[in-house]
Design a protein around this motif. Structure first.
Motif, PDB file in Angstrom:
ATOM      1  N   ALA A  47       0.837  -1.200   0.000  1.00 37.36           N
ATOM      2  CA  ALA A  47       0.000   0.000   0.000  1.00 37.36           C
ATOM      3  C   ALA A  47       0.872   1.249   0.000  1.00 37.36           C
ATOM      4  CB  ALA A  47      -0.938   0.002   1.199  1.00 37.36           C
ATOM      5  N   SER A  48       0.328   2.334  -0.574  1.00 39.71           N
ATOM      6  CA  SER A  48       1.093   3.569  -0.691  1.00 39.71           C
ATOM      7  C   SER A  48       0.286   4.816  -0.381  1.00 39.71           C
ATOM      8  CB  SER A  48       1.648   3.689  -2.119  1.00 39.71           C
ATOM      9  OG  SER A  48       0.579   3.658  -3.071  1.00 39.71           O
ATOM     10  N   LEU A  49      -0.949   4.657   0.141  1.00 40.75           N
ATOM     11  CA  LEU A  49      -1.795   5.825   0.357  1.00 40.75           C
ATOM     12  C   LEU A  49      -2.772   5.570   1.498  1.00 40.75           C
ATOM     13  CD1 LEU A  49      -2.754   8.647  -0.637  1.00 40.75           C
ATOM     14  CD2 LEU A  49      -4.308   7.456  -2.193  1.00 40.75           C
ATOM     15  N   VAL A  50      -2.898   6.545   2.403  1.00 41.50           N
ATOM     16  CA  VAL A  50      -3.917   6.508   3.450  1.00 41.50           C
ATOM     17  C   VAL A  50      -4.552   7.888   3.554  1.00 41.50           C
ATOM     18  CG1 VAL A  50      -2.814   4.677   4.793  1.00 41.50           C
ATOM     19  CG2 VAL A  50      -2.272   7.070   5.303  1.00 41.50           C
ATOM     20  N   ARG A  51      -5.692   7.907   4.209  1.00 44.16           N
ATOM     21  CA  ARG A  51      -6.429   9.160   4.423  1.00 44.16           C
ATOM     22  C   ARG A  51      -6.641   9.317   5.922  1.00 44.16           C
ATOM     23  NH1 ARG A  51     -12.129  10.105   4.068  1.00 44.16           N
ATOM     24  NH2 ARG A  51     -12.634  12.266   3.482  1.00 44.16           N
TER      25      ARG A  51
ATOM     26  N   ILE B  45       4.449   5.588   2.417  1.00 39.25           N
ATOM     27  CA  ILE B  45       3.005   5.755   2.327  1.00 39.25           C
ATOM     28  C   ILE B  45       2.667   7.240   2.282  1.00 39.25           C
ATOM     29  CG2 ILE B  45       0.822   5.421   3.541  1.00 39.25           C
ATOM     30  CD1 ILE B  45       1.937   2.817   4.637  1.00 39.25           C
ATOM     31  N   ASN B  46       1.864   7.625   1.298  1.00 42.37           N
ATOM     32  CA  ASN B  46       1.420   9.001   1.153  1.00 42.37           C
ATOM     33  C   ASN B  46       0.127   9.229   1.930  1.00 42.37           C
ATOM     34  OD1 ASN B  46       3.279  10.216  -1.126  1.00 42.37           O
ATOM     35  ND2 ASN B  46       2.772   8.126  -1.738  1.00 42.37           N
ATOM     36  N   VAL B  47      -0.143  10.494   2.245  1.00 42.78           N
ATOM     37  CA  VAL B  47      -1.252  10.831   3.137  1.00 42.78           C
ATOM     38  C   VAL B  47      -2.123  11.920   2.521  1.00 42.78           C
ATOM     39  CG1 VAL B  47      -1.893  11.750   5.411  1.00 42.78           C
ATOM     40  CG2 VAL B  47       0.097  10.236   5.189  1.00 42.78           C
ATOM     41  N   MET B  48      -3.440  11.672   2.500  1.00 42.43           N
ATOM     42  CA  MET B  48      -4.420  12.737   2.298  1.00 42.43           C
ATOM     43  C   MET B  48      -4.840  13.202   3.681  1.00 42.43           C
ATOM     44  SD  MET B  48      -6.825  11.201  -0.763  1.00 42.43           S
ATOM     45  CE  MET B  48      -7.861  12.679  -0.832  1.00 42.43           C
ATOM     46  N   LEU B  49      -4.581  14.462   4.010  1.00 31.87           N
ATOM     47  CA  LEU B  49      -4.832  14.976   5.356  1.00 31.87           C
ATOM     48  C   LEU B  49      -6.116  15.797   5.347  1.00 31.87           C
ATOM     49  CD1 LEU B  49      -3.687  15.030   8.223  1.00 31.87           C
ATOM     50  CD2 LEU B  49      -2.484  17.146   7.614  1.00 31.87           C
TER      51      LEU B  49
END
Length: 725
Positions: A207-211, A253-257
């Protein structure tokens, strides 16, 4: 490079003129008090030898006078960093109260005995020698340091995420395409160190993205325990977000904040208005929630919070986007024009203060309420939310494709789930997760569908392996960019077409016309969940739903009726102009749960089917079903410079059917054709998305401009990489 950063590309020496201007202004305005200006005792840069895109931090020991360290009118700390190319980036400093994470207390942040300090965090994007100066201003005057330097070396980091040259997808600054694989991790469940379990598990699965939400109960800076505009009492939350952002960055992992959630401004939906410090009842200035978007003081206070957020976390290259609101249309008395103006103002402000030009987005619960805001140039990235949809594949495809066509911006399904009341828990294998993950790749979006229920569903059922299935398929950064490719699937097994609703209450769909035959289906991407009657809510009423259908086998047409309004409703199904079924739901004391499929049998042939509510009030539907109308296997494709990526899926293998007992058939004899394939030999790898392994390899050749593939038997779905040798 973003327009925001281009605007800052000035030469270093002229850029430092602003420092001299500040000093002169201070001396003239302050007279003898100018001598009592702030004092910068020391300034330490860590690390001293960073690589490109590594974060450097200035630790400051300074003396200044202020009542509120978070109010830039009281005290303003900024640094000007001059790049080797001559660009200058102005970076805001922030007030910092030191904490540590206690393992004995579940990762809780505990304040240390260290005195509060000021810090500046900066991420250099060029190799070479940088110079910098620090500027501090308070009510007594201003102070500026001498110029200092540091050297940045090369690194393997890819940089910040940007929109691609065509504006439709995402790339890193080094030009590497980005496709996100991930889910929501909005807040911790029981204790802050939940993230020490969740994030490594996601990373290990590719995985590479979370919110993540800055909610009042997790990472929020401002709430009724802080008052307005001062974040001292939430510095433990800020420290936790420091930790989680850094852990995610280290794990790739990238983040949508998400900066606000709708409940803060609602007394009806997940209500928190009664707790909100902006509420006049709690000492604030607002008499009702909607005033947050128009009241001058409220807007300035939110800008103050934005300023601190950018100063403290804007340096993260793994920060995909600032998401201003979660489902802003659920705030009380939502006014699209007013809220659009607020988004325009805050988007412009972020461009002004964010030296890195992070993408900006927001989100909605209903696609009917979002167009005015998505059209704003301040919104860089669109996204979709939906729940209780039986067919995740069609929902992700429809939402992503609609937004790409309408707004020409990168898009993704940032939040989805099955019925919010809980049936996801019966889907123990995660069929809904699996289908949304793979549909996200083939929809043209910039990420997989991002599942909700991370703490009560994904983790307890250990469903992370669905991400591994996609991450291990092919190295997507080498296959992208890609464009959708028509895939012709040949199979003797018939299937049912399920049309799932995507719109909520009050939403008016596009023209509800479908053309259905064995060779393909066309129709609107937005489908109504409610059919309105002839007496009430007539302003929401639309044309009858129409299906022009060609059946090669006997089948049926059905409407799944979930609930009928208490005032009564009537469902009428007409076939070739004649009423074929008429289901009456008389008035009663309460809304009536129905949960039945109103069905019309059909023999092979061609039909025009129309569906209308001819009664008084609304009917809520779960969708339309055309039995034996389409092939059981549906195929999706992408074409890139390397070849083709294909995904073939048993359209009956949806979470809802599996929960109801569906057992996937073995699909045999399936064939695929790709018209227009370049001549030559191809290397084919057939991949099982569930077990994450290659199940077949071959080397077919395109003949007469068409590549034909015989697909080995499979259950549920199969992915195929077709690479030109």
């Amino acid at each position: 490079m973003s327009k925001n950063r281009e605007a800052k590309e000035v030469h270093c020496r002229p850029a430092f003129v602003w420092i001299a201007i500040w000093l002169v202004a201070c001396a003239v305005a302050g007279g003898t008090e100018a001598m009592a200006k702030p004092v910068i005792r020391s300034m330490e840069l860590r690390p001293a030898d960073p690589g490109r895109y590594d974060t450097v931090e200035l630790l400051l020991d300074l003396e200044a006078r202020y009542a509120n360290p978070y109010d830039p009118d009281d005290v303003d700390v900024q640094a000007a960093f001059c790049a080797p190319s001559g660009r200058v980036l102005r970076v805001i400093g922030f007030y910092y109260i030191d904490h540590l994470r206690s393992r004995d207390l579940g990762g809780a942040a505990v304040r240390t005995r260290q005195p509060p300090t000021w810090r500046v965090r900066f991420t250099p994007d060029e190799v070479g020698t940088w110079s910098y100066r620090l500027h501090v201003r308070d009510a007594t005057g201003e102070a500026v340091t001498e110029e200092a330097t540091f050297t940045v070396g090369p690194s393997a980091r890819r940089g910040f995420l940007r929109r691609s040259p065509d504006g439709l997808s995402l790339i890193y600054e080094d030009g590497t395409p980005f496709f996100g694989i991930g889910q929501n991790l909005a807040w911790w469940k029981d204790r802050p160190d939940d993230y020490d379990i969740w994030l490594p598990a996601l990373s290990a699965s590719g995985a590479s993205l979370v919110r993540i939400w800055m909610a009042s109960w997790s990472f929020g800076l401002e709430w009724n325990d802080t008052g307005l505009g001062n974040y001292d009492r939430r510095q433990d939350r800020a420290y936790q977000l420091d930790y989680v952002m850094k852990l995610a960055e280290d794990l790739g992992i990238n983040v949508m904040l998400v900066l606000n959630n709708h409940g803060q401004l609602s007394a009806r939906v997940n209500p928190q208005w009664h707790e909100n410090p902006y509420n006049r009842a709690n000492g604030g200035m607002l008499s009702r929630p909607a005033e947050f978007f128009t009241h001058a003081e409220a807007r300035e206070l939110f800008k103050r919070r934005l300023r601190y957020i950018v100063a403290r976390w804007g340096h993260h290259a793994n920060l995909l986007a600032w998401e201003l609101w979660n489902e802003v249309d659920l705030t009380d008395d939502y006014d699209p024009e007013v809220v659009a103006a607020w988004h325009r103002e805050m988007g412009d402000y972020l461009r002004e203060i964010d030296p890195y030009g992070h993408l900006v987005t927001t989100s909605f619960s209903s696609p009917q309420r979002e167009d005015a805001i998505w059209a704003l140039p301040q919104m860089d990235l669109t996204n979709s939310h939906f729940y209780n949809v039986a067919d995740m594949v069609e929902a992700v495809m429809a939402n992503d494709q609609r937004k790409l066509e309408r707004f020409a911006k990168p898009t993704l399904t940032a939040e989805y789930g099955t019925d919010w009341r809980g049936p996801a828990r019966a889907d123990r294998e995660g069929v809904n997760v699996h289908n949304a993950v793979w549909a996200g790749l083939f929809s043209g979006g910039s990420a997989t569908g991002m599942s909700w229920w991370w703490d009560s569903y994904i983790h307890p059922n250990d469903l992370y392996y669905h991400y591994k299935g996609l991450a291990g398929f092919v190295p997507l950064d080498r296959w992208l960019p890609a464009v959708p490719e028509k895939v012709t699937v040949d199979t003797d097994v018939p299937g049912d077409l399920i049309v799932s609703p995507t719109l909520g209450w009050g939403a008016t769909p596009e023209r509800p016309y479908w053309i259905v035959n064995p060779s393909g289906t066309s129709g609107p991407q937005a489908v109504a969940s409610y059919l309105y009657g002839r007496r009430y809510n007539t302003d929401k009423r639309s044309e009858p739903s129409r299906f022009d259908v060609t059946l090669t086998r006997d089948g049926s047409f059905g409407v799944e009726v979930l609930v009928a309004a208490r005032s009564g409703a009537e469902l009428e199904i007409r076939v070739n102009g004649e009423v074929a079924r008429w289901a009456v739901y008389p008035p009663q004391a309460d809304d009536r749960p129905v949960n039945e499929v109103v069905r019309v049998p059909l023999v092979a042939g061609t039909y025009r089917i129309e569906v209308e509510n001819t009664g008084a009030d609304w009917i809520q539907i779960g969708g339309y079903v055309l039995e034996n109308a389409v092939p059981r296997v549906r195929g999706y494709g992408l074409r890139s410079d390397r070849g083709y990526l294909l995904w073939l899926q048993d359209r009956h293998h949806t979470w809802k059917r599996v929960v109801e007992g569906y057992q996937a058939l073995l699909m045999e004899g399936v064939k695929v054709s790709l018209a227009g394939a370049p001549a030559g030999a191809y290397r084919v790898r057939v991949w099982d998305p569930w077990t994450a392994r290659v199940v077949h390899e071959g080397r077919p050749t395109a003949v007469d401009g068409t590549l034909r593939l015989a697909v080995p038997p499979f259950r549920r779905d199969v992915a195929i990489a077709v690479e030109l040798e």
